[in-house]
Design a protein around this motif. Structure first.
Motif, PDB file in Angstrom:
ATOM      1  N   ASP A  59      -1.507 -10.000  -0.747  1.00 16.13           N
ATOM      2  CA  ASP A  59      -1.495  -9.371  -2.080  1.00 16.13           C
ATOM      3  C   ASP A  59      -2.055  -7.952  -2.058  1.00 16.13           C
ATOM      4  OD1 ASP A  59      -3.975 -10.551  -1.433  1.00 16.13           O
ATOM      5  OD2 ASP A  59      -4.614 -10.556  -3.516  1.00 16.13           O
ATOM      6  N   GLY A  90      -5.278 -10.136   2.988  1.00 10.63           N
ATOM      7  CA  GLY A  90      -4.260 -11.029   2.438  1.00 10.63           C
ATOM      8  C   GLY A  90      -3.038 -10.247   1.999  1.00 10.63           C
ATOM      9  N   HIS A 149     -13.949 -19.061  -2.584  1.00  7.28           N
ATOM     10  CA  HIS A 149     -13.104 -20.253  -2.431  1.00  7.28           C
ATOM     11  C   HIS A 149     -12.423 -20.244  -1.069  1.00  7.28           C
ATOM     12  CE1 HIS A 149      -9.453 -17.981  -3.089  1.00  7.28           C
ATOM     13  NE2 HIS A 149      -9.728 -17.707  -4.356  1.00  7.28           N
ATOM     14  N   GLU A 165      -9.977 -16.118   5.362  1.00 15.02           N
ATOM     15  CA  GLU A 165      -9.864 -14.760   5.923  1.00 15.02           C
ATOM     16  C   GLU A 165     -11.074 -14.410   6.789  1.00 15.02           C
ATOM     17  OE1 GLU A 165     -10.477 -10.877   3.458  1.00 15.02           O
ATOM     18  OE2 GLU A 165      -8.351 -11.398   3.468  1.00 15.02           O
ATOM     19  N   TRP A 218      -3.230 -19.584   0.472  1.00 14.20           N
ATOM     20  CA  TRP A 218      -3.387 -21.039   0.398  1.00 14.20           C
ATOM     21  C   TRP A 218      -3.112 -21.514  -1.022  1.00 14.20           C
ATOM     22  CZ3 TRP A 218      -4.288 -24.648   4.074  1.00 14.20           C
ATOM     23  CH2 TRP A 218      -4.754 -24.223   5.314  1.00 14.20           C
ATOM     24  N   ASP A 235     -17.095  -6.432  -3.081  1.00 13.07           N
ATOM     25  CA  ASP A 235     -16.565  -5.386  -3.946  1.00 13.07           C
ATOM     26  C   ASP A 235     -17.174  -5.631  -5.325  1.00 13.07           C
ATOM     27  OD1 ASP A 235     -14.974  -3.487  -5.083  1.00 13.07           O
ATOM     28  OD2 ASP A 235     -13.061  -4.429  -4.553  1.00 13.07           O
ATOM     29  N   ILE A 239     -13.079  -6.871   1.235  1.00 11.27           N
ATOM     30  CA  ILE A 239     -14.348  -7.196   0.570  1.00 11.27           C
ATOM     31  C   ILE A 239     -13.999  -7.888  -0.747  1.00 11.27           C
ATOM     32  CG2 ILE A 239     -15.814  -5.517   1.729  1.00 11.27           C
ATOM     33  CD1 ILE A 239     -15.384  -3.603  -0.627  1.00 11.27           C
ATOM     34  N   ASP A 240     -14.668  -9.000  -0.999  1.00  9.41           N
ATOM     35  CA  ASP A 240     -14.270  -9.879  -2.104  1.00  9.41           C
ATOM     36  C   ASP A 240     -14.865  -9.430  -3.434  1.00  9.41           C
ATOM     37  OD1 ASP A 240     -12.992 -11.751  -0.277  1.00  9.41           O
ATOM     38  OD2 ASP A 240     -15.022 -12.236   0.363  1.00  9.41           O
ATOM     39  N   TYR A 241     -14.100  -9.611  -4.504  1.00 11.01           N
ATOM     40  CA  TYR A 241     -14.646  -9.360  -5.843  1.00 11.01           C
ATOM     41  C   TYR A 241     -15.734 -10.378  -6.104  1.00 11.01           C
ATOM     42  CZ  TYR A 241     -10.622  -6.428  -6.943  1.00 11.01           C
ATOM     43  OH  TYR A 241      -9.674  -5.443  -6.954  1.00 11.01           O
ATOM     44  N   HIS A 285     -10.899 -16.959   0.397  1.00 10.90           N
ATOM     45  CA  HIS A 285     -11.883 -15.991   0.906  1.00 10.90           C
ATOM     46  C   HIS A 285     -12.431 -16.463   2.253  1.00 10.90           C
ATOM     47  CE1 HIS A 285     -12.531 -15.613  -3.662  1.00 10.90           C
ATOM     48  NE2 HIS A 285     -11.821 -14.558  -3.293  1.00 10.90           N
ATOM     49  N   HIS A 329      -2.555 -12.038   6.323  1.00  8.00           N
ATOM     50  CA  HIS A 329      -2.410 -13.498   6.228  1.00  8.00           C
ATOM     51  C   HIS A 329      -1.792 -13.894   4.892  1.00  8.00           C
ATOM     52  CE1 HIS A 329      -5.789 -13.933   3.422  1.00  8.00           C
ATOM     53  NE2 HIS A 329      -6.455 -13.063   4.160  1.00  8.00           N
TER      54      HIS A 329
END
Ligand code: MSP
Length: 522
Positions: free
Chosen positions: A276, A274, A19, A25, A306, A50, A11-13, A22, A303
Protein backbone atom coordinates in the motif's frame (compact mmCIF):
# COMPACT_ATOMS: atom_id res chain seq x y z
CA UNK A 1 34.93 2.90 8.26
CA UNK A 2 33.11 0.27 6.19
CA UNK A 3 29.59 0.85 4.98
CA UNK A 4 27.10 -1.31 6.81
CA UNK A 5 24.26 -3.29 5.32
CA UNK A 6 21.46 -0.85 6.17
CA UNK A 7 17.95 -2.28 6.34
CA UNK A 8 14.73 -0.48 7.37
CA UNK A 9 11.04 -1.21 7.83
CA UNK A 10 8.09 1.12 7.37
CA UNK A 11 7.50 3.13 10.53
CA UNK A 12 4.05 2.35 11.89
CA UNK A 13 1.33 4.86 12.72
CA UNK A 14 0.96 4.94 16.41
CA UNK A 15 -2.82 5.28 16.44
CA UNK A 16 -3.48 1.81 17.89
CA UNK A 17 -1.85 -1.44 18.94
CA UNK A 18 0.41 -3.45 16.61
CA UNK A 19 -1.30 -6.19 14.60
CA UNK A 20 -0.25 -9.13 12.49
CA UNK A 21 0.61 -7.00 9.42
CA UNK A 22 2.97 -4.76 11.36
CA UNK A 23 4.61 -7.73 13.09
CA UNK A 24 5.00 -9.67 9.82
CA UNK A 25 6.99 -6.88 8.18
CA UNK A 26 9.28 -6.48 11.18
CA UNK A 27 9.95 -10.23 11.27
CA UNK A 28 10.89 -10.23 7.57
CA UNK A 29 13.38 -7.42 8.20
CA UNK A 30 14.75 -9.10 11.31
CA UNK A 31 15.40 -12.40 9.54
CA UNK A 32 17.17 -10.59 6.70
CA UNK A 33 19.23 -8.54 9.19
CA UNK A 34 20.22 -11.66 11.12
CA UNK A 35 21.06 -13.51 7.88
CA UNK A 36 23.41 -10.78 6.73
CA UNK A 37 25.15 -10.78 10.10
CA UNK A 38 25.53 -14.57 9.85
CA UNK A 39 26.98 -14.13 6.38
CA UNK A 40 29.67 -11.88 7.81
CA UNK A 41 28.36 -8.37 7.15
CA UNK A 42 28.04 -5.51 9.60
CA UNK A 43 24.37 -4.61 9.73
CA UNK A 44 22.28 -1.66 10.85
CA UNK A 45 18.60 -2.45 11.22
CA UNK A 46 16.18 0.42 11.81
CA UNK A 47 12.50 0.38 12.71
CA UNK A 48 10.28 2.82 14.57
CA UNK A 49 7.09 4.84 14.77
CA UNK A 50 5.34 7.51 12.71
CA UNK A 51 3.81 9.76 15.34
CA UNK A 52 2.58 12.95 13.66
CA UNK A 53 -0.58 13.73 11.76
CA UNK A 54 -4.25 14.21 12.20
CA UNK A 55 -5.14 10.61 12.96
CA UNK A 56 -2.79 10.46 15.92
CA UNK A 57 -3.93 13.86 17.13
CA UNK A 58 -7.58 12.82 16.90
CA UNK A 59 -7.15 9.54 18.75
CA UNK A 60 -5.12 11.25 21.48
CA UNK A 61 -7.70 13.97 21.97
CA UNK A 62 -10.57 11.47 21.97
CA UNK A 63 -8.80 9.74 24.87
CA UNK A 64 -8.37 13.07 26.62
CA UNK A 65 -4.58 13.06 26.25
CA UNK A 66 -1.98 15.38 24.84
CA UNK A 67 -0.64 13.87 21.58
CA UNK A 68 2.92 13.63 22.94
CA UNK A 69 1.82 11.89 26.14
CA UNK A 70 -0.35 9.53 24.08
CA UNK A 71 2.58 8.69 21.75
CA UNK A 72 4.97 8.17 24.67
CA UNK A 73 2.59 5.66 26.20
CA UNK A 74 1.95 3.72 23.01
CA UNK A 75 5.61 3.78 21.97
CA UNK A 76 6.37 1.78 25.10
CA UNK A 77 3.94 -0.98 24.25
CA UNK A 78 5.16 -1.18 20.63
CA UNK A 79 8.76 -1.42 21.76
CA UNK A 80 7.80 -4.11 24.27
CA UNK A 81 6.20 -6.17 21.52
CA UNK A 82 9.20 -5.80 19.26
CA UNK A 83 11.41 -7.05 22.11
CA UNK A 84 9.06 -9.96 22.56
CA UNK A 85 9.31 -10.76 18.84
CA UNK A 86 13.09 -10.96 19.23
CA UNK A 87 13.79 -8.09 16.82
CA UNK A 88 17.48 -7.19 16.63
CA UNK A 89 17.02 -3.59 15.49
CA UNK A 90 20.03 -1.35 16.16
CA UNK A 91 18.00 1.81 16.67
CA UNK A 92 14.36 2.79 17.04
CA UNK A 93 13.16 6.04 15.53
CA UNK A 94 10.22 8.10 16.74
CA UNK A 95 9.34 10.98 14.45
CA UNK A 96 8.65 13.24 17.44
CA UNK A 97 12.31 13.03 18.48
CA UNK A 98 14.48 16.10 18.15
CA UNK A 99 17.14 14.26 16.13
CA UNK A 100 14.54 13.44 13.47
CA UNK A 101 12.80 16.83 13.41
CA UNK A 102 16.10 18.64 12.89
CA UNK A 103 16.88 16.65 9.77
CA UNK A 104 13.38 17.10 8.32
CA UNK A 105 13.75 20.84 8.79
CA UNK A 106 17.28 20.92 7.37
CA UNK A 107 16.10 19.03 4.28
CA UNK A 108 13.05 21.27 3.81
CA UNK A 109 15.21 24.39 4.17
CA UNK A 110 17.69 23.13 1.59
CA UNK A 111 15.06 22.15 -0.99
CA UNK A 112 13.28 25.47 -0.45
CA UNK A 113 16.55 27.41 -0.95
CA UNK A 114 17.17 25.51 -4.13
CA UNK A 115 13.75 26.31 -5.59
CA UNK A 116 12.00 22.92 -5.43
CA UNK A 117 8.86 24.23 -3.71
CA UNK A 118 6.16 26.77 -4.56
CA UNK A 119 3.07 28.03 -2.78
CA UNK A 120 -0.33 27.72 -4.41
CA UNK A 121 -4.00 27.81 -3.66
CA UNK A 122 -6.01 24.65 -4.08
CA UNK A 123 -9.73 24.31 -4.01
CA UNK A 124 -11.28 20.89 -3.99
CA UNK A 125 -12.50 17.89 -2.07
CA UNK A 126 -10.69 16.77 1.06
CA UNK A 127 -10.90 13.64 3.19
CA UNK A 128 -10.11 14.55 6.79
CA UNK A 129 -9.94 10.89 7.75
CA UNK A 130 -7.20 10.14 5.25
CA UNK A 131 -5.73 13.65 5.45
CA UNK A 132 -5.67 13.93 1.71
CA UNK A 133 -7.11 15.94 -1.18
CA UNK A 134 -9.27 13.93 -3.56
CA UNK A 135 -9.62 14.25 -7.30
CA UNK A 136 -12.13 12.95 -9.81
CA UNK A 137 -10.07 9.78 -10.11
CA UNK A 138 -11.05 8.97 -6.52
CA UNK A 139 -14.76 9.00 -7.26
CA UNK A 140 -16.95 5.89 -7.55
CA UNK A 141 -18.46 5.24 -11.01
CA UNK A 142 -21.67 6.94 -9.81
CA UNK A 143 -19.75 10.10 -8.88
CA UNK A 144 -19.90 9.63 -5.11
CA UNK A 145 -16.86 9.24 -2.85
CA UNK A 146 -16.40 5.87 -1.17
CA UNK A 147 -17.31 5.67 2.51
CA UNK A 148 -13.71 4.60 3.25
CA UNK A 149 -12.72 8.27 2.78
CA UNK A 150 -14.94 9.25 5.71
CA UNK A 151 -16.53 12.70 5.54
CA UNK A 152 -15.49 14.50 2.34
CA UNK A 153 -15.56 18.29 2.52
CA UNK A 154 -14.86 21.12 0.07
CA UNK A 155 -11.75 22.98 1.06
CA UNK A 156 -9.97 26.08 -0.21
CA UNK A 157 -6.45 26.32 1.09
CA UNK A 158 -2.97 27.63 0.34
CA UNK A 159 -0.14 25.15 0.72
CA UNK A 160 3.42 24.45 -0.37
CA UNK A 161 3.99 22.03 -3.23
CA UNK A 162 7.03 20.02 -4.30
CA UNK A 163 7.69 20.10 -8.07
CA UNK A 164 7.62 16.52 -9.33
CA UNK A 165 6.92 16.63 -13.07
CA UNK A 166 10.46 17.41 -14.14
CA UNK A 167 11.65 14.26 -12.35
CA UNK A 168 9.43 11.80 -14.18
CA UNK A 169 11.74 10.98 -17.15
CA UNK A 170 14.86 10.13 -15.15
CA UNK A 171 12.87 8.09 -12.66
CA UNK A 172 11.37 5.92 -15.42
CA UNK A 173 14.83 5.52 -16.89
CA UNK A 174 16.32 4.61 -13.50
CA UNK A 175 13.73 1.94 -12.73
CA UNK A 176 14.10 0.48 -16.21
CA UNK A 177 17.87 0.29 -15.90
CA UNK A 178 17.80 -1.16 -12.37
CA UNK A 179 15.57 -4.21 -12.56
CA UNK A 180 16.28 -5.11 -8.90
CA UNK A 181 15.21 -1.74 -7.52
CA UNK A 182 11.72 -3.03 -6.75
CA UNK A 183 11.26 -6.65 -5.74
CA UNK A 184 9.18 -8.71 -6.62
CA UNK A 185 9.26 -7.81 -10.30
CA UNK A 186 5.47 -7.54 -10.71
CA UNK A 187 5.52 -4.65 -8.24
CA UNK A 188 8.23 -3.00 -10.33
CA UNK A 189 6.03 -3.35 -13.40
CA UNK A 190 3.18 -1.71 -11.52
CA UNK A 191 5.36 1.31 -10.72
CA UNK A 192 6.57 1.58 -14.31
CA UNK A 193 3.01 1.29 -15.61
CA UNK A 194 1.90 4.07 -13.27
CA UNK A 195 4.78 6.36 -14.24
CA UNK A 196 4.37 5.82 -17.95
CA UNK A 197 0.59 6.30 -18.02
CA UNK A 198 0.19 9.28 -15.72
CA UNK A 199 1.64 12.73 -15.41
CA UNK A 200 2.88 13.16 -11.87
CA UNK A 201 0.98 15.78 -9.93
CA UNK A 202 3.06 18.01 -7.69
CA UNK A 203 3.11 16.84 -4.10
CA UNK A 204 1.47 18.91 -1.38
CA UNK A 205 3.95 18.92 1.49
CA UNK A 206 2.26 21.11 4.12
CA UNK A 207 -0.90 21.61 6.14
CA UNK A 208 -1.78 24.96 7.74
CA UNK A 209 -0.88 24.87 11.44
CA UNK A 210 -4.23 26.51 12.18
CA UNK A 211 -5.95 23.29 11.05
CA UNK A 212 -3.37 20.70 12.09
CA UNK A 213 -0.67 21.50 14.57
CA UNK A 214 0.59 18.02 15.40
CA UNK A 215 3.49 18.06 12.97
CA UNK A 216 6.97 19.41 12.29
CA UNK A 217 7.00 23.13 11.75
CA UNK A 218 8.06 24.35 8.27
CA UNK A 219 11.35 26.21 8.83
CA UNK A 220 10.68 28.93 6.23
CA UNK A 221 7.01 29.50 7.14
CA UNK A 222 5.95 28.60 10.65
CA UNK A 223 2.27 28.97 9.89
CA UNK A 224 2.53 25.52 8.31
CA UNK A 225 3.48 22.02 9.46
CA UNK A 226 4.99 19.23 7.35
CA UNK A 227 2.51 16.85 5.79
CA UNK A 228 3.01 13.25 6.93
CA UNK A 229 5.03 11.75 4.05
CA UNK A 230 7.69 14.44 3.92
CA UNK A 231 8.12 13.79 7.62
CA UNK A 232 7.89 9.97 7.70
CA UNK A 233 10.11 9.05 4.74
CA UNK A 234 12.92 11.22 6.04
CA UNK A 235 13.40 8.85 9.01
CA UNK A 236 15.48 6.66 6.71
CA UNK A 237 18.13 9.40 6.55
CA UNK A 238 17.54 11.28 9.81
CA UNK A 239 18.80 8.38 11.90
CA UNK A 240 21.96 7.84 9.81
CA UNK A 241 22.52 11.61 10.03
CA UNK A 242 22.15 11.41 13.80
CA UNK A 243 24.84 8.70 13.73
CA UNK A 244 27.02 11.17 11.84
CA UNK A 245 26.94 9.29 8.54
CA UNK A 246 29.44 11.19 6.37
CA UNK A 247 27.28 10.59 3.27
CA UNK A 248 24.61 12.85 4.79
CA UNK A 249 26.29 15.44 6.96
CA UNK A 250 27.40 17.67 4.08
CA UNK A 251 24.42 17.11 1.80
CA UNK A 252 21.82 18.30 4.27
CA UNK A 253 23.86 20.67 6.38
CA UNK A 254 23.11 19.06 9.71
CA UNK A 255 25.48 18.49 12.64
CA UNK A 256 24.16 16.26 15.40
CA UNK A 257 25.18 17.33 18.86
CA UNK A 258 24.55 14.24 20.93
CA UNK A 259 26.13 11.10 19.49
CA UNK A 260 29.77 10.28 19.20
CA UNK A 261 29.39 7.25 16.96
CA UNK A 262 30.15 7.61 13.28
CA UNK A 263 28.49 5.07 11.07
CA UNK A 264 28.47 4.75 7.32
CA UNK A 265 24.92 3.74 6.39
CA UNK A 266 23.41 5.65 3.48
CA UNK A 267 22.33 4.60 0.86
CA UNK A 268 20.03 2.03 2.43
CA UNK A 269 20.47 -1.47 1.07
CA UNK A 270 16.88 -2.48 1.65
CA UNK A 271 13.59 -0.81 2.56
CA UNK A 272 11.03 -3.46 3.56
CA UNK A 273 7.50 -2.11 3.01
CA UNK A 274 3.91 -3.18 2.33
CA UNK A 275 2.29 -2.88 -1.09
CA UNK A 276 0.00 0.00 0.00
CA UNK A 277 2.93 2.38 0.42
CA UNK A 278 4.84 1.42 -2.69
CA UNK A 279 4.11 4.66 -4.57
CA UNK A 280 5.50 6.79 -1.75
CA UNK A 281 8.71 4.73 -1.68
CA UNK A 282 9.24 4.21 -5.39
CA UNK A 283 8.19 7.64 -6.67
CA UNK A 284 8.20 10.39 -4.02
CA UNK A 285 11.14 9.14 -1.95
CA UNK A 286 13.61 8.75 -4.88
CA UNK A 287 12.62 12.21 -6.14
CA UNK A 288 13.13 13.78 -2.70
CA UNK A 289 16.58 12.19 -2.48
CA UNK A 290 17.62 13.11 -5.99
CA UNK A 291 16.50 16.72 -5.43
CA UNK A 292 18.65 16.79 -2.29
CA UNK A 293 21.63 15.38 -4.19
CA UNK A 294 21.62 12.08 -2.34
CA UNK A 295 21.98 8.55 -3.73
CA UNK A 296 18.88 6.35 -3.95
CA UNK A 297 18.25 3.27 -1.80
CA UNK A 298 19.38 0.07 -3.49
CA UNK A 299 16.21 -1.95 -3.17
CA UNK A 300 12.57 -1.94 -2.07
CA UNK A 301 11.23 -5.29 -0.90
CA UNK A 302 7.44 -5.18 -1.11
CA UNK A 303 5.30 -7.62 0.84
CA UNK A 304 1.60 -8.35 0.53
CA UNK A 305 -1.28 -7.98 2.94
CA UNK A 306 -2.60 -10.45 5.48
CA UNK A 307 -6.26 -11.13 5.89
CA UNK A 308 -7.84 -13.24 8.60
CA UNK A 309 -10.41 -15.86 7.61
CA UNK A 310 -10.58 -14.25 4.16
CA UNK A 311 -11.68 -10.87 5.50
CA UNK A 312 -9.84 -7.62 6.01
CA UNK A 313 -8.01 -7.23 9.31
CA UNK A 314 -9.92 -4.50 11.10
CA UNK A 315 -10.17 -3.25 14.63
CA UNK A 316 -13.72 -2.02 14.11
CA UNK A 317 -15.06 -5.43 13.03
CA UNK A 318 -12.86 -7.22 15.58
CA UNK A 319 -11.26 -9.33 12.86
CA UNK A 320 -7.72 -9.21 14.21
CA UNK A 321 -4.80 -11.47 15.02
CA UNK A 322 -3.17 -10.32 18.24
CA UNK A 323 0.52 -11.23 18.06
CA UNK A 324 0.85 -11.08 21.85
CA UNK A 325 -1.90 -13.65 22.42
CA UNK A 326 -0.43 -15.98 19.79
CA UNK A 327 3.09 -15.70 21.21
CA UNK A 328 1.86 -16.27 24.76
CA UNK A 329 0.07 -19.43 23.71
CA UNK A 330 2.42 -20.90 21.11
CA UNK A 331 5.80 -19.30 21.64
CA UNK A 332 7.58 -16.63 19.68
CA UNK A 333 9.43 -18.94 17.29
CA UNK A 334 6.18 -20.62 16.23
CA UNK A 335 4.78 -17.20 15.28
CA UNK A 336 7.93 -16.19 13.37
CA UNK A 337 7.92 -19.54 11.58
CA UNK A 338 4.27 -19.50 10.57
CA UNK A 339 4.18 -16.05 9.00
CA UNK A 340 7.29 -16.62 6.90
CA UNK A 341 6.53 -20.21 5.94
CA UNK A 342 2.88 -19.56 5.07
CA UNK A 343 3.31 -16.42 2.98
CA UNK A 344 5.97 -15.70 0.40
CA UNK A 345 7.12 -12.07 0.24
CA UNK A 346 4.87 -10.47 -2.39
CA UNK A 347 1.39 -11.98 -2.61
CA UNK A 348 -1.42 -11.52 -0.09
CA UNK A 349 -2.02 -14.14 2.55
CA UNK A 350 -4.76 -15.49 4.76
CA UNK A 351 -4.39 -16.32 8.43
CA UNK A 352 -6.52 -19.08 9.89
CA UNK A 353 -6.10 -20.40 13.43
CA UNK A 354 -6.53 -23.94 12.13
CA UNK A 355 -3.79 -23.43 9.52
CA UNK A 356 -1.47 -22.12 12.20
CA UNK A 357 -2.15 -25.07 14.50
CA UNK A 358 -1.68 -27.53 11.64
CA UNK A 359 1.76 -26.16 10.70
CA UNK A 360 2.77 -26.08 14.36
CA UNK A 361 1.88 -29.73 14.78
CA UNK A 362 3.19 -31.10 11.49
CA UNK A 363 6.31 -29.04 10.85
CA UNK A 364 7.47 -27.85 14.26
CA UNK A 365 6.34 -30.53 16.73
CA UNK A 366 6.39 -33.64 14.50
CA UNK A 367 9.06 -32.47 12.05
CA UNK A 368 11.84 -30.51 13.73
CA UNK A 369 10.94 -31.14 17.38
CA UNK A 370 10.59 -34.87 16.99
CA UNK A 371 13.85 -35.21 15.05
CA UNK A 372 15.88 -33.37 17.67
CA UNK A 373 14.20 -35.06 20.59
CA UNK A 374 14.53 -38.60 19.35
CA UNK A 375 18.08 -38.11 18.09
CA UNK A 376 19.33 -36.78 21.40
CA UNK A 377 17.27 -39.20 23.48
CA UNK A 378 18.71 -42.16 21.58
CA UNK A 379 22.25 -40.90 22.13
CA UNK A 380 21.44 -40.64 25.85
CA UNK A 381 19.87 -44.07 26.01
CA UNK A 382 22.29 -46.05 23.87
CA UNK A 383 25.58 -44.21 24.44
CA UNK A 384 25.06 -42.46 27.74
CA UNK A 385 25.00 -39.11 25.92
CA UNK A 386 28.58 -39.40 24.65
CA UNK A 387 29.22 -38.86 20.95
CA UNK A 388 30.83 -41.62 18.94
CA UNK A 389 33.42 -41.04 16.20
CA UNK A 390 32.49 -38.67 13.37
CA UNK A 391 30.75 -40.08 10.31
CA UNK A 392 29.72 -38.45 7.04
CA UNK A 393 26.67 -40.30 5.79
CA UNK A 394 24.38 -37.22 5.86
CA UNK A 395 27.15 -34.73 5.08
CA UNK A 396 26.26 -34.34 1.43
CA UNK A 397 22.60 -33.69 2.17
CA UNK A 398 23.57 -31.13 4.82
CA UNK A 399 26.10 -29.36 2.57
CA UNK A 400 23.64 -29.17 -0.28
CA UNK A 401 20.92 -27.73 1.97
CA UNK A 402 23.36 -25.14 3.35
CA UNK A 403 24.32 -24.06 -0.18
CA UNK A 404 20.71 -23.66 -1.24
CA UNK A 405 19.67 -21.88 1.95
CA UNK A 406 22.55 -19.43 1.64
CA UNK A 407 21.52 -18.58 -1.93
CA UNK A 408 17.89 -18.10 -0.85
CA UNK A 409 18.89 -15.84 2.04
CA UNK A 410 21.03 -13.71 -0.24
CA UNK A 411 18.02 -13.32 -2.58
CA UNK A 412 15.58 -12.45 0.28
CA UNK A 413 13.68 -15.65 -0.49
CA UNK A 414 12.78 -16.53 3.06
CA UNK A 415 9.95 -18.95 2.36
CA UNK A 416 12.18 -20.89 -0.06
CA UNK A 417 14.90 -21.10 2.59
CA UNK A 418 12.43 -22.61 5.05
CA UNK A 419 11.21 -25.12 2.47
CA UNK A 420 14.84 -26.17 1.85
CA UNK A 421 15.53 -26.52 5.58
CA UNK A 422 12.44 -28.66 5.99
CA UNK A 423 13.54 -30.91 3.15
CA UNK A 424 16.63 -31.66 5.21
CA UNK A 425 14.49 -32.33 8.30
CA UNK A 426 12.33 -34.74 6.32
CA UNK A 427 15.44 -36.45 4.94
CA UNK A 428 16.81 -36.88 8.48
CA UNK A 429 13.52 -38.21 9.83
CA UNK A 430 13.45 -40.72 6.95
CA UNK A 431 17.01 -41.70 7.85
CA UNK A 432 15.81 -42.63 11.34
CA UNK A 433 13.04 -44.79 9.87
CA UNK A 434 15.38 -46.42 7.34
CA UNK A 435 18.27 -47.14 9.70
CA UNK A 436 16.00 -48.10 12.65
CA UNK A 437 18.49 -47.40 15.46
CA UNK A 438 16.14 -49.00 18.02
CA UNK A 439 16.64 -52.31 16.20
CA UNK A 440 20.40 -51.80 15.79
CA UNK A 441 20.64 -51.25 19.55
CA UNK A 442 19.38 -54.75 20.18
CA UNK A 443 22.06 -56.39 18.03
CA UNK A 444 25.64 -56.40 19.45
CA UNK A 445 27.04 -57.00 15.93
CA UNK A 446 25.67 -53.58 14.89
CA UNK A 447 27.52 -51.46 17.47
CA UNK A 448 29.56 -49.58 14.89
CA UNK A 449 26.58 -49.02 12.63
CA UNK A 450 24.61 -47.58 15.53
CA UNK A 451 27.55 -45.26 16.32
CA UNK A 452 27.46 -43.93 12.76
CA UNK A 453 23.71 -43.38 12.77
CA UNK A 454 23.75 -41.58 16.12
CA UNK A 455 26.58 -39.29 15.07
CA UNK A 456 24.86 -38.37 11.81
CA UNK A 457 21.59 -37.58 13.56
CA UNK A 458 23.10 -35.40 16.27
CA UNK A 459 25.29 -33.54 13.76
CA UNK A 460 22.29 -32.91 11.50
CA UNK A 461 20.50 -31.38 14.50
CA UNK A 462 23.49 -29.09 15.06
CA UNK A 463 23.62 -28.03 11.39
CA UNK A 464 19.86 -27.38 11.46
CA UNK A 465 20.28 -25.13 14.49
CA UNK A 466 22.70 -22.94 12.52
CA UNK A 467 20.54 -22.96 9.36
CA UNK A 468 17.50 -21.94 11.40
CA UNK A 469 19.17 -19.38 13.59
CA UNK A 470 17.99 -16.29 11.68
CA UNK A 471 14.41 -17.61 11.69
CA UNK A 472 13.98 -19.37 15.02
CA UNK A 473 16.73 -17.91 17.21
CA UNK A 474 15.38 -19.30 20.50
CA UNK A 475 14.90 -22.80 19.16
CA UNK A 476 18.39 -22.81 17.63
CA UNK A 477 19.88 -21.69 20.93
CA UNK A 478 18.00 -24.46 22.73
CA UNK A 479 19.30 -27.09 20.32
CA UNK A 480 22.85 -25.88 20.95
CA UNK A 481 22.17 -25.93 24.68
CA UNK A 482 20.80 -29.48 24.55
CA UNK A 483 23.88 -30.52 22.60
CA UNK A 484 25.95 -28.87 25.38
CA UNK A 485 27.71 -26.73 22.77
CA UNK A 486 27.33 -23.37 24.50
CA UNK A 487 26.40 -20.22 22.58
CA UNK A 488 25.12 -20.39 19.02
CA UNK A 489 27.83 -19.58 16.48
CA UNK A 490 27.43 -16.19 14.82
CA UNK A 491 28.54 -17.38 11.40
CA UNK A 492 26.88 -19.33 8.63
CA UNK A 493 30.11 -21.25 8.02
CA UNK A 494 29.32 -23.18 11.22
CA UNK A 495 26.98 -25.23 9.00
CA UNK A 496 30.11 -27.09 7.89
CA UNK A 497 29.87 -30.75 8.69
CA UNK A 498 31.82 -32.08 11.66
CA UNK A 499 31.18 -29.50 14.38
CA UNK A 500 30.41 -32.24 16.89
CA UNK A 501 33.49 -34.07 18.09
CA UNK A 502 33.84 -37.66 19.28
CA UNK A 503 33.62 -37.99 23.07
CA UNK A 504 31.70 -34.69 23.45
CA UNK A 505 28.87 -35.27 25.91
CA UNK A 506 25.45 -33.77 25.25
CA UNK A 507 23.08 -32.18 27.77
CA UNK A 508 19.48 -33.02 28.61
CA UNK A 509 17.01 -33.49 25.73
CA UNK A 510 13.70 -31.63 26.23
CA UNK A 511 10.82 -31.16 23.75
CA UNK A 512 11.23 -27.99 21.66
CA UNK A 513 7.59 -27.71 20.64
CA UNK A 514 5.24 -29.33 23.15
CA UNK A 515 2.32 -31.03 21.43
CA UNK A 516 -0.95 -29.18 21.84
CA UNK A 517 -4.45 -30.43 22.27
CA UNK A 518 -5.69 -29.21 18.90
CA UNK A 519 -9.36 -29.61 19.75
CA UNK A 520 -8.84 -27.08 22.53
CA UNK A 521 -6.87 -24.51 20.59
CA UNK A 522 -8.78 -24.36 17.33
N1 MSP B 1 3.33 5.34 8.66
C1 MSP B 1 3.17 4.80 7.36
C2 MSP B 1 4.49 4.32 6.78
C3 MSP B 1 5.59 5.35 6.72
S1 MSP B 1 7.10 4.62 6.15
C4 MSP B 1 8.11 5.89 5.93
C5 MSP B 1 2.22 3.61 7.41
N2 MSP B 1 1.97 3.07 8.61
S2 MSP B 1 0.99 1.82 8.88
O1 MSP B 1 1.03 1.59 10.30
O2 MSP B 1 -0.27 2.04 8.27
O3 MSP B 1 1.64 0.60 8.12
C6 MSP B 1 2.95 0.17 8.45
C7 MSP B 1 3.34 -1.04 7.63
O4 MSP B 1 2.49 -2.14 7.96
C8 MSP B 1 3.20 -0.80 6.12
O5 MSP B 1 4.31 -1.29 5.42
C9 MSP B 1 1.95 -1.56 5.78
O6 MSP B 1 1.96 -2.06 4.46
C10 MSP B 1 2.02 -2.72 6.77
N3 MSP B 1 0.71 -3.32 6.99
C11 MSP B 1 -0.39 -2.74 7.54
N4 MSP B 1 -1.42 -3.64 7.48
C12 MSP B 1 -1.01 -4.79 6.88
C13 MSP B 1 -1.58 -6.06 6.67
N5 MSP B 1 -2.85 -6.34 6.94
N6 MSP B 1 -0.78 -7.03 6.16
C14 MSP B 1 0.57 -6.83 5.94
N7 MSP B 1 1.12 -5.64 6.15
C15 MSP B 1 0.33 -4.54 6.42
O7 MSP B 1 1.75 3.21 6.36
Amino acid sequence: MDKRFYITTAIDYVNGQPHLGHAYEKIIADVIARSHRLLGEEVFFLTGLDEHGQKVQQVALSEGKEPQAYCDELAQSWRALWTKLGLTNDDFVRTTEQRHKQVVQALLAKLHREGHFYKAQYEGFYSAKEETFLTDKDRNPDGSFDSSWGEVIRLKEENYYFKLKEHQPWLIDYIEKNPDFVQPSYRRNEVLGFLKNNTLEDLCITRPASRLNWGISIPFDTSYVTYVWFDALVNYISIPAAHRDPALADAIDFQPSTLNSQLSLWPADLHVIGKDILKFHSVYWPIMLKAAGLPLPKQLLVHGFWQKDNAKISKTTGNIVDPVAIIDEWGIDAFRFYVLRELDIGPDGNWTDAGFAARYQAELANGLGNLVNRSLSMLKRYRNGVLPAASTELKQAADEAARKVEASLRANELQAALVQIWELITRANQYVDQTAPFKLAKDPAQTQRLDEVLYNLCEICRVLAVLLSAFLPNTSARIYEQLALGALPQTFSATQWGGLKARDAIGEPAPLFPRKDLAKSS
